[in-house]
Design a protein around this motif. Structure first.
Motif, PDB file in Angstrom:
ATOM      1  N   TYR A 157       0.855  -1.190   0.000  1.00  0.00           N
ATOM      2  CA  TYR A 157       0.000   0.000   0.000  1.00  0.00           C
ATOM      3  C   TYR A 157       0.885   1.233   0.000  1.00  0.00           C
ATOM      4  O   TYR A 157       2.094   1.166   0.252  1.00  0.00           O
ATOM      5  CB  TYR A 157      -0.943   0.013   1.212  1.00  0.00           C
ATOM      6  N   THR A 158       0.293   2.356  -0.308  1.00  0.00           N
ATOM      7  CA  THR A 158       0.980   3.643  -0.237  1.00  0.00           C
ATOM      8  C   THR A 158       0.469   4.380   0.980  1.00  0.00           C
ATOM      9  O   THR A 158      -0.739   4.464   1.205  1.00  0.00           O
ATOM     10  CB  THR A 158       0.715   4.465  -1.511  1.00  0.00           C
ATOM     11  N   GLU A 159       1.381   4.872   1.794  1.00  0.00           N
ATOM     12  CA  GLU A 159       1.002   5.573   3.022  1.00  0.00           C
ATOM     13  C   GLU A 159       0.081   6.764   2.716  1.00  0.00           C
ATOM     14  O   GLU A 159       0.280   7.468   1.711  1.00  0.00           O
ATOM     15  CB  GLU A 159       2.269   6.088   3.708  1.00  0.00           C
ATOM     16  N   PRO A 160      -0.942   7.039   3.562  1.00  0.00           N
ATOM     17  CA  PRO A 160      -1.316   6.267   4.758  1.00  0.00           C
ATOM     18  C   PRO A 160      -2.257   5.115   4.385  1.00  0.00           C
ATOM     19  O   PRO A 160      -2.883   5.140   3.329  1.00  0.00           O
ATOM     20  CB  PRO A 160      -2.035   7.289   5.612  1.00  0.00           C
ATOM     21  N   PHE A 161      -2.360   4.126   5.294  1.00  0.00           N
ATOM     22  CA  PHE A 161      -3.235   2.989   5.052  1.00  0.00           C
ATOM     23  C   PHE A 161      -4.622   3.335   5.591  1.00  0.00           C
ATOM     24  O   PHE A 161      -4.989   2.971   6.707  1.00  0.00           O
ATOM     25  CB  PHE A 161      -2.682   1.730   5.714  1.00  0.00           C
ATOM     26  N   SER A 162      -5.400   4.024   4.792  1.00  0.00           N
ATOM     27  CA  SER A 162      -6.721   4.492   5.195  1.00  0.00           C
ATOM     28  C   SER A 162      -7.767   3.407   5.016  1.00  0.00           C
ATOM     29  O   SER A 162      -7.507   2.349   4.426  1.00  0.00           O
ATOM     30  CB  SER A 162      -7.106   5.710   4.349  1.00  0.00           C
ATOM     31  N   ALA A 163      -8.972   3.680   5.509  1.00  0.00           N
ATOM     32  CA  ALA A 163     -10.079   2.745   5.294  1.00  0.00           C
ATOM     33  C   ALA A 163     -10.328   2.564   3.804  1.00  0.00           C
ATOM     34  O   ALA A 163     -10.571   1.445   3.331  1.00  0.00           O
ATOM     35  CB  ALA A 163     -11.334   3.260   6.000  1.00  0.00           C
TER      36      ALA A 163
ATOM     37  N   MET B 141       4.318  -7.878   5.667  1.00  0.00           N
ATOM     38  CA  MET B 141       4.054  -6.515   5.222  1.00  0.00           C
ATOM     39  C   MET B 141       5.199  -5.615   5.671  1.00  0.00           C
ATOM     40  O   MET B 141       5.575  -5.642   6.847  1.00  0.00           O
ATOM     41  CB  MET B 141       2.725  -5.999   5.812  1.00  0.00           C
ATOM     42  N   SER B 142       5.756  -4.864   4.762  1.00  0.00           N
ATOM     43  CA  SER B 142       6.864  -3.975   5.106  1.00  0.00           C
ATOM     44  C   SER B 142       6.390  -2.843   6.008  1.00  0.00           C
ATOM     45  O   SER B 142       5.253  -2.366   5.906  1.00  0.00           O
ATOM     46  CB  SER B 142       7.480  -3.394   3.831  1.00  0.00           C
ATOM     47  N   GLU B 143       7.284  -2.392   6.886  1.00  0.00           N
ATOM     48  CA  GLU B 143       6.968  -1.329   7.822  1.00  0.00           C
ATOM     49  C   GLU B 143       6.769   0.000   7.095  1.00  0.00           C
ATOM     50  O   GLU B 143       7.346   0.232   6.029  1.00  0.00           O
ATOM     51  CB  GLU B 143       8.085  -1.186   8.861  1.00  0.00           C
ATOM     52  N   PRO B 144       5.948   0.904   7.671  1.00  0.00           N
ATOM     53  CA  PRO B 144       5.671   2.189   7.023  1.00  0.00           C
ATOM     54  C   PRO B 144       6.926   2.979   6.667  1.00  0.00           C
ATOM     55  O   PRO B 144       6.985   3.595   5.601  1.00  0.00           O
ATOM     56  CB  PRO B 144       4.811   2.927   8.065  1.00  0.00           C
ATOM     57  N   HIS B 145       7.956   2.953   7.534  1.00  0.00           N
ATOM     58  CA  HIS B 145       9.136   3.765   7.216  1.00  0.00           C
ATOM     59  C   HIS B 145       9.874   3.213   5.998  1.00  0.00           C
ATOM     60  O   HIS B 145      10.519   3.971   5.266  1.00  0.00           O
ATOM     61  CB  HIS B 145      10.072   3.846   8.431  1.00  0.00           C
TER      62      HIS B 145
ATOM     63  N   HIS C  18       5.277 -10.436  17.482  1.00  0.00           N
ATOM     64  CA  HIS C  18       4.584  -9.195  17.153  1.00  0.00           C
ATOM     65  C   HIS C  18       3.884  -9.386  15.817  1.00  0.00           C
ATOM     66  O   HIS C  18       4.049 -10.405  15.148  1.00  0.00           O
ATOM     67  CB  HIS C  18       5.557  -8.009  17.074  1.00  0.00           C
ATOM     68  N   THR C  19       3.093  -8.395  15.415  1.00  0.00           N
ATOM     69  CA  THR C  19       2.421  -8.444  14.116  1.00  0.00           C
ATOM     70  C   THR C  19       2.797  -7.213  13.304  1.00  0.00           C
ATOM     71  O   THR C  19       3.379  -6.257  13.819  1.00  0.00           O
ATOM     72  CB  THR C  19       0.894  -8.486  14.275  1.00  0.00           C
ATOM     73  N   ALA C  20       2.423  -7.227  12.037  1.00  0.00           N
ATOM     74  CA  ALA C  20       2.774  -6.136  11.116  1.00  0.00           C
ATOM     75  C   ALA C  20       1.984  -4.861  11.377  1.00  0.00           C
ATOM     76  O   ALA C  20       2.201  -3.857  10.693  1.00  0.00           O
ATOM     77  CB  ALA C  20       2.546  -6.588   9.676  1.00  0.00           C
ATOM     78  N   GLU C  21       1.092  -4.875  12.376  1.00  0.00           N
ATOM     79  CA  GLU C  21       0.282  -3.681  12.636  1.00  0.00           C
ATOM     80  C   GLU C  21       1.007  -2.617  13.457  1.00  0.00           C
ATOM     81  O   GLU C  21       0.505  -1.499  13.609  1.00  0.00           O
ATOM     82  CB  GLU C  21      -1.019  -4.085  13.334  1.00  0.00           C
TER      83      GLU C  21
ATOM     84  N   PRO D 126      -0.700   0.664  10.945  1.00  0.00           N
ATOM     85  CA  PRO D 126      -1.815   0.220  10.095  1.00  0.00           C
ATOM     86  C   PRO D 126      -2.712  -0.783  10.803  1.00  0.00           C
ATOM     87  O   PRO D 126      -2.292  -1.462  11.740  1.00  0.00           O
ATOM     88  CB  PRO D 126      -1.106  -0.412   8.897  1.00  0.00           C
ATOM     89  N   GLN D 127      -3.945  -0.864  10.327  1.00  0.00           N
ATOM     90  CA  GLN D 127      -4.919  -1.795  10.888  1.00  0.00           C
ATOM     91  C   GLN D 127      -5.269  -2.842   9.826  1.00  0.00           C
ATOM     92  O   GLN D 127      -5.955  -2.541   8.867  1.00  0.00           O
ATOM     93  CB  GLN D 127      -6.190  -1.048  11.308  1.00  0.00           C
TER      94      GLN D 127
END
Length: 649
Positions: free
Chosen positions: A96-102, A187-191, A246-249, A255-256
């Motif tokens: 996904y492309t930041e931010p991970f919105s609804a 899932m790769s981290e946001p940074h 831990h989880t990717a969240e 992200p959710q």
């Protein structure tokens, strides 16, 4: 009619002849619907009309394998599509492309209903004994991506690991067990997304039961099973490195994907204000919570049942025994594993620490668990590379770290010894760099471990100076000979067999490129080392494994162990304070086979007087790039900074 088919258990999507049962634990999500997608991404909304103990479930007639689905929930930002935590496959590579919105969640990867029918061709599991196990830590993509002889379509895939070229390599090297870096969906981290990078290693799990689609040509489920079946047919075990800590969240603001929407306060350990971060990854999966424990156990059974996995290496495994700040060897997770008739039969390897309070638990895991022995790593690297001379500590590690792992519990409680791992320098970089060079990671060289215990032998990085190259090759042999002829289960980083360099990067977790991809274009020296290592692994199986077996359990006290000076005399208390040249003598029973280790840490050659009683056969001398079988009888001149191992029947 279908109400009778609807069941709360098992959780996830479960097929039968008439359709599929969908079940999800969601105590904080009363307003949740099942969404089915057709080939054009049109959606059908289905109510989950049944409830039990926080579980919502329904049966849908006519659903087949391959059905794409998700769950719809409401949050402050709108209507969000979430993954099934029990998803057994994903329809695309997660991104996904930041931010991970609804809104963005609807274009994200989705869950897939899976049929696990597969022809295993009556292939038996290898069931390699502990004392014969050679772990080979392998990245599915990284190890095959640049293989010059492999058909390009297989490179970097599950199927690439079981191509004839790779099978021939594994057999030639004598590898018994591939320890795969994470192959669960990641899932790769946001940074990293912001820097246009990915989590190459995969230690950021998205769905525990879904194989990573990045490594598939078409179908990750079938292709991963094919890989396991083919490796088993050649006697090679498959150990999965798996992440439950831990989880990717991530933490607050992360992200959710599923757990945060389903049960925010319990799946992930919560302080009341924020997520507790005992892992360094933003959150901590709480196995003291029954649904969390359930999904972990269900996941392990899933991989053993449907993929015939032979064992697991648990990342940051201290988290699995946590009750918040405390580690409990009698915790529910360990008890559940010990009573499970399926899981107690597979290999269980713990990375016995995390970054939280009381997080270092080496030697404290229950019977039936092997543990990654970082004390072996630090001692052996310090001894050969850093001019440290803690011979008491070295002796303890060579003899199986019995201060931590009683030989009475061997061989099933043998420590997992290693010199290099995926995190840290490769073997070649250990002898080529004094400092980490991680600028490519985009964190200003602040990431990665600072205590590498490495030695560049006088020049930082690559060099054509022959004298430096000779020292480096000899030190590589010192490290690996010590690893292979110590009591324990040797863990070898796969790329080390090829003398791969990461150019001094000791934290290449985000380098999906030639820094991490194994280099198969070997120099003459690298070919020599590859062949030497293969011969040493064969020598370990022939000579060392029987000693480990004999020194295990109730017969461990019936054998001979002597520590000697180079002149043949027994070492005294003063010698243990820093003697530079010494020998270890091992003998089975009163007059059985014998091994002799000549260890010369000094900078000058040393002549050793050998125990009398007949001729000794030279297994290896690390001052020589080749194994040259020969016999000696009374004395042996040991080169500086080197190790010789002798055998006598």
């Amino acid at each position: 009619m279908f109400a009778k088919l609807a069941q709360p258990y098992p959780l996830g999507a479960t097929l039968c002849d008439q359709g599929c049962n969908f079940s999800i634990h969601c105590p904080e999500s009363n307003n949740i619907q099942l969404i089915l997608f057709d080939e054009r991404n049109n959606k059908t909304v289905i109510e989950l009309e049944h409830q039990k103990m926080g579980i919502r479930y329904t049966f849908v007639h006519g659903v087949k394998a391959g059905q794409v689905y998700g769950y719809q929930v409401q949050d402050k930002s709108g209507t969000r599509l979430i993954l099934d935590p029990y998803a057994q496959a994903l329809n695309q590579i997660p991104h996904y492309t930041e931010p991970f919105s609804a809104e963005a969640s609807w274009a994200f990867a989705k869950s897939v209903v899976t049929n696990h029918d597969f022809d295993w061709q009556d292939t038996p599991r290898p069931q390699v004994p502990y004392e014969e196990t050679i772990l080979f830590e392998t990245h599915v993509k990284g190890f095959t991506k640049r293989h010059p002889e492999m058909n390009e379509q297989w490179r970097g895939t599950y199927l690439g690991l079981c191509q004839p070229e790779m099978l021939a390599f594994f057999k030639a090297q004598g590898i018994t067990s591939l320890q795969l870096m994470p192959v669960t969906s990641c899932m790769s981290e946001p940074h990293l997304l912001k820097m246009n990078k990915i989590n190459f290693w995969g230690y950021n799990t998205l769905c525990f039961m879904a194989p990573e689609p990045r490594y598939a040509v078409h179908d990750a489920v079938t292709e991963m099973k094919t890989m396991v079946r083919t490796l088993h047919q050649h006697g090679i075990e498959v150990i999965m490195d798996i992440v439950f800590n831990h989880t990717a969240e991530g933490g607050e603001g992360g992200p959710q994907f599923h757990f945060k929407c389903l049960d925010k306060s319990h799946y992930l350990l919560n302080s009341g204000k924020d997520y507790v971060n005992f892992t360094g990854c933003g959150n901590t999966f709480d196995l003291s919570y029954q649904p969390s424990l359930n999904i972990v156990l269900d996941t392990l059974r899933h991989w053993v049942t449907h993929y015939h996995i032979d064992g697991f290496r648990f990342d940051l495994a201290a988290t699995l025994g946590r009750r918040r700040e405390h580690f409990d060897i009698h915790g529910a997770f360990f008890k559940a594993i010990a009573q499970d008739p399926l899981l107690r039969q597979v290999k269980l390897i713990a990375e016995p620490w995390d970054v939280g309070p009381n997080g270092y638990q080496l030697g404290h895991f229950p019977r039936g668990w092997n543990e990654c022995n970082d004390k072996f790593r630090d001692t052996v690297k310090g001894y050969w590379l850093c001019n440290h001379n803690p011979i008491k500590e070295l002796a303890t590690r060579i003899m199986g770290s019995r201060d931590l792992f009683s030989a009475g519990c061997w061989p099933d409680k043998l420590p997992v010894n290693f010199v290099s791992y995926h995190d840290g320098f490769t073997l070649r970089d250990l002898v080529s760099y004094n400092h980490k060079h991680n600028l490519a990671n985009g964190e200003n060289n602040r990431d990665g471990h600072g205590d590498n215990r490495s030695n560049n032998q006088g020049i930082e990085g690559e060099t054509t100076r022959l004298s430096v190259q000779y020292k480096r090759e000899r030190q590589k042999r010192n490290l690996m000979a010590t690893l292979l002829f110590s009591f324990g289960i040797p863990h070898i980083l796969a790329v080390d067999s090829l003398s791969h360099t990461q150019r001094g990067n000791n934290n290449a977790y985000c380098q999906d490129n030639e820094i991490s991809w194994a280099d198969w274009q070997l120099s003459e020296e690298s070919e020599q080392f590859r062949d030497w290592l293969a011969q040493m692994i064969a020598a370990r199986k022939q000579w060392m494994s029987p000693f480990i077996r004999a020194f295990s359990g109730k017969d461990r006290g019936h054998h001979r162990i002597h520590w000697r000076r180079s002149n043949g005399q027994h070492m005294n208390a003063e010698d243990w304070q820093g003697l530079e040249a010494f020998a270890l003598y091992l003998g089975l029973y009163k007059d059985g086979e014998e091994l002799l280790f000549l260890i010369n840490h000094s900078s000058i050659p040393t002549r050793y007087r050998l125990p009398q009683g007949g001729k000794w056969s030279v297994i290896c001398d690390t001052s020589d790039s080749q194994l040259r079988p020969r016999q000696i009888q009374t004395t042996y001149m040991q080169s500086a900074k080197s190790l010789t191992i002798l055998h006598r029947a």
